[in-house]
Design a protein around this motif. Structure first.
Motif, short mmCIF file in Angstrom:
data_model
loop_
_atom_site.label_atom_id
_atom_site.label_comp_id
_atom_site.label_asym_id
_atom_site.label_seq_id
_atom_site.Cartn_x
_atom_site.Cartn_y
_atom_site.Cartn_z
N ALA A 13 9.93 -1.94 0.29
CA ALA A 13 9.22 -1.10 -0.67
C ALA A 13 7.80 -1.61 -0.89
O ALA A 13 6.85 -0.83 -0.95
N LEU A 14 7.64 -2.92 -0.98
CA LEU A 14 6.31 -3.51 -1.16
C LEU A 14 5.42 -3.21 0.04
O LEU A 14 4.26 -2.81 -0.11
N LEU A 15 5.94 -3.40 1.24
CA LEU A 15 5.16 -3.12 2.44
C LEU A 15 4.81 -1.64 2.56
O LEU A 15 3.71 -1.28 2.96
N ALA A 16 5.76 -0.78 2.22
CA ALA A 16 5.51 0.66 2.32
C ALA A 16 4.40 1.10 1.37
O ALA A 16 3.53 1.88 1.74
N THR A 17 4.42 0.60 0.15
CA THR A 17 3.37 1.00 -0.80
C THR A 17 2.04 0.36 -0.45
O THR A 17 1.00 0.98 -0.60
N THR A 18 2.05 -0.84 0.08
CA THR A 18 0.79 -1.49 0.45
C THR A 18 0.15 -0.79 1.63
O THR A 18 -1.05 -0.53 1.62
N LEU A 19 0.92 -0.46 2.63
CA LEU A 19 0.36 0.18 3.82
C LEU A 19 -0.13 1.58 3.51
O LEU A 19 -1.18 1.99 3.98
N SER A 20 0.59 2.34 2.72
CA SER A 20 0.16 3.69 2.41
C SER A 20 -1.08 3.68 1.52
O SER A 20 -1.96 4.53 1.67
N SER A 21 -1.19 2.71 0.64
CA SER A 21 -2.37 2.64 -0.21
C SER A 21 -3.61 2.27 0.60
O SER A 21 -4.71 2.73 0.32
N CYS A 22 -3.43 1.48 1.65
CA CYS A 22 -4.55 1.16 2.54
C CYS A 22 -5.03 2.42 3.24
O CYS A 22 -6.23 2.63 3.40
N SER A 23 -4.13 3.29 3.62
CA SER A 23 -4.51 4.55 4.26
C SER A 23 -5.28 5.43 3.29
O SER A 23 -6.26 6.07 3.67
N VAL A 24 -4.84 5.46 2.05
CA VAL A 24 -5.51 6.27 1.04
C VAL A 24 -6.92 5.74 0.80
O VAL A 24 -7.89 6.51 0.77
N ILE A 25 -7.06 4.45 0.66
CA ILE A 25 -8.38 3.85 0.44
C ILE A 25 -9.29 4.11 1.64
O ILE A 25 -10.47 4.42 1.48
N GLU A 26 -8.75 4.01 2.84
CA GLU A 26 -9.54 4.28 4.05
C GLU A 26 -10.04 5.73 4.04
O GLU A 26 -11.20 5.99 4.35
N GLY A 27 -9.19 6.66 3.67
CA GLY A 27 -9.60 8.07 3.59
C GLY A 27 -10.68 8.30 2.56
O GLY A 27 -11.62 9.06 2.79
N ILE A 28 -10.56 7.63 1.42
CA ILE A 28 -11.56 7.77 0.36
C ILE A 28 -12.91 7.25 0.84
O ILE A 28 -13.95 7.88 0.64
N PHE A 29 -12.92 6.10 1.51
CA PHE A 29 -14.18 5.54 1.98
C PHE A 29 -14.81 6.39 3.07
O PHE A 29 -16.02 6.57 3.11
N LYS A 30 -13.99 6.95 3.97
CA LYS A 30 -14.53 7.82 5.01
C LYS A 30 -15.16 9.06 4.39
O LYS A 30 -16.24 9.49 4.80
#
Length: 61
Positions: A13-30
């Protein structure tokens, strides 16, 4: 409560939320980068247009 039973589930659960939040942050920065690029291009176009109008680059006499 058996810790050995729930520990792998917690790690997943920790890895799943960490990895998905990185994708969200990447999308926001792009999105932010492209928004910034578009704003800069629009501002430069306006500055060039104003300079052309001030110095008689309108083409009409």
């Amino acid at each position: 409560m058996n810790l050995k039973k729930y520990l792998p589930l917690g790690i997943v659960a920790l890895l799943a939320t960490t990895l998905s939040s990185c994708s969200v942050i990447e999308g926001i920065f792009k999105t932010g980068v492209w928004t910034g690029v578009i704003i800069v291009v629009i501002i430069l176009a306006l500055i060039i247009w104003v300079i052309a109008k001030v110095f008689g680059g309108g083409g009409k006499s």
